[in-house]
Design an enzyme around this catalytic site. Structure first.
Site, PDB file in Angstrom:
ATOM      1  N   CYS A 116     -12.514  51.775  -0.396  1.00  0.00           N
ATOM      2  CA  CYS A 116     -13.141  51.161  -1.832  1.00  0.00           C
ATOM      3  C   CYS A 116     -13.297  51.978  -3.097  1.00  0.00           C
ATOM      4  O   CYS A 116     -13.295  51.478  -4.101  1.00  0.00           O
ATOM      5  CB  CYS A 116     -14.181  50.279  -1.433  1.00  0.00           C
ATOM      6  SG  CYS A 116     -13.919  49.163  -0.137  1.00  0.00           S
ATOM      7  N   HIS A 256     -17.957  48.200  -7.638  1.00  0.00           N
ATOM      8  CA  HIS A 256     -17.032  47.712  -6.757  1.00  0.00           C
ATOM      9  C   HIS A 256     -17.729  46.325  -6.399  1.00  0.00           C
ATOM     10  O   HIS A 256     -18.836  46.426  -6.042  1.00  0.00           O
ATOM     11  CB  HIS A 256     -16.842  48.653  -5.641  1.00  0.00           C
ATOM     12  CG  HIS A 256     -16.346  48.247  -4.536  1.00  0.00           C
ATOM     13  ND1 HIS A 256     -14.875  47.536  -4.592  1.00  0.00           N
ATOM     14  CD2 HIS A 256     -16.722  48.134  -3.228  1.00  0.00           C
ATOM     15  CE1 HIS A 256     -14.642  47.160  -3.156  1.00  0.00           C
ATOM     16  NE2 HIS A 256     -15.727  47.724  -2.532  1.00  0.00           N
ATOM     17  N   ASN A 286     -13.824  40.876  -1.833  1.00  0.00           N
ATOM     18  CA  ASN A 286     -13.680  42.423  -1.786  1.00  0.00           C
ATOM     19  C   ASN A 286     -12.121  42.621  -1.977  1.00  0.00           C
ATOM     20  O   ASN A 286     -11.474  42.543  -0.723  1.00  0.00           O
ATOM     21  CB  ASN A 286     -14.418  42.714  -0.881  1.00  0.00           C
ATOM     22  CG  ASN A 286     -14.386  44.427  -0.498  1.00  0.00           C
ATOM     23  OD1 ASN A 286     -13.717  44.988  -1.490  1.00  0.00           O
ATOM     24  ND2 ASN A 286     -15.211  44.964   0.223  1.00  0.00           N
TER      25      ASN A 286
END
Ligand code: UT7
Length: 346
Positions: A116, A256, A286
């Protein structure tokens, strides 16, 4: 001549049409809209449907749009870096496939895998090339087809992830714009909490790995949460302190998008009101390497030249980090192509 910096001079993103809603998920596994909204903050996520389509197809769409939007010819690109955890195949790099599809023939390209945090690591790597003065047009693309490694019978994982891609163009500037500072960390001992067990050299694909569902992402959510919530907030606060930035100096936090609670904690730690935090987790979930460019793309029209942005991420590895940048153009004046004139962006 002053120091060369790397500035983002264009951004574009692409998401598949199909929306997987909480309502639909609740018919697939034992979950509810209420649980997902309360614990994570996701309403729906996009899923790439269609045989033979992968991360490069989404990355290509983002790159194609970026080239069109900035009036850049594919041949002008010197380097393309792709961040992904769901490459089309183990090799060659998805970056090479995207370059081929986009007609980018005069560039070299490679992938970065930092889960990520991948987009941030790739952005800084690209910036380092631009700062040498040898590379004038560099693309960074984050693309992930998370649906390809998500178990849709596991309620602890399937609400979390979505598919998407985002890309930015980086160009040199002698002005006080662009990427100003970064702080990155990795801790490989965190791999036990978040990884993909099979398909690599340790456990190549076999009937056994398929039966054991080892080609799906494995995450111990609570453990990852504890590390993420502390480290993402700490690293964002650290980059502010190191650059003498007060909360009122910051126009936007771009976090994020893994969990709204982690995003809120980071914003609070930085002393920012919610209005200064870019949030779109409710629409996309996500998307791993695509969350940050997807966010900036959606908020682009609200940005102004000179705005201070703090980008922050935490992910598998563990990897985490933060980038401090000054936004380099006024999006209201798009379309633009600062480098078309052959002069440096000032
Ligand atoms: O981007 C890469 C880094 N990743 C992250 O940052 C993710 C970090 N982790 C998280 O965001 C959270 O840990 C999750 C969203 C993954 C899970 O939230 P949580 O608040 O940590 O839930 P939990 O795993 O502690 O589960 C709480 C309860 C459990 O039931 P019991 O044992 O208390 O009876 C779960 O079985 O919630 C249950 N549960 C669900 N219930 C309804 C887990 N998933 C679901 C679900 N629907 N989808």
């Amino acid at each position: 001549m002053g120091k060369l910096r790397a500035a983002i001079t264009g951004i574009h993103a692409w998401v598949p049409e199909y929306r997987l809603t909480n309502h639909e998920l609740s018919k697939m596994v034992d979950t509810s809209d209420e649980w997902i909204m309360q614990r994570v903050g996701i309403k729906e996520r996009r899923i790439l449907k269609g045989e033979g389509l992968g991360s490069s197809d989404m990355g290509f769409e983002a790159v194609k749009g970026l080239l069109e939007k900035t009036g850049t010819a594919p041949e002008e690109i010197d380097l393309l870096i792709c961040a992904t955890v769901t490459p089309d195949m183990l090799f060659p790099a998805t970056a090479n496939i995207i370059s081929d599809k986009a007609g980018i023939k005069n560039a070299f390209s490679f992938d970065i895998n930092a889960a990520c945090s991948g987009f941030l690591f790739a952005l800084q790597t690209a910036a380092s090339y631009v700062e040498t003065g040898k590379y004038r047009k560099v693309i960074v693309v984050g693309t992930d087809k998370m649906s390809s490694i998500t178990d849709y019978t596991d309620r602890t994982q399937c609400p979390l992830f979505g598919d998407g891609a985002g890309a930015v163009l980086l160009e040199p500037t002698t002005g006080e714009y662009g990427i100003m500072d970064y702080i990155f960390h990795t801790d490989g001992s965190g791999r036990k909490y978040l990884h993909l067990k099979a398909g690599g050299s340790v456990r190549p694909a076999s009937h056994e790995t398929i039966d054991a569902k080892e080609h799906y992402l494995y995450q111990e959510g609570q453990s990852v949460f504890k590390f993420a919530v502390v480290n993402m907030a700490d690293v964002a606060a650290e980059i502010m302190e190191r650059n003498n930035l007060k909360s009122e100096d910051i126009a936007w936090l771009v976090p994020h998008q893994a969990n709204l609670r982690i995003i809120d904690a980071t914003g609070r730690r930085m002393g920012l009101p919610t209005e200064k935090v870019m949030i779109n987790i409710q629409n996309y979930g996500n998307t791993t390497t695509a969350t940050i460019p997807l966010c900036i793309w959606e908020y682009e029209k609200r940005l102004k030249k000179g705005d201070i942005l703090i980008l922050a991420a935490f992910g598998g590895g563990f990897t985490w980090g933060s980038i401090y940048l000054k936004w380099a153009y006024d999006p209201k004046k798009m379309p633009h192509n600062p480098a078309q004139s052959g002069t440096l962006l000032k």
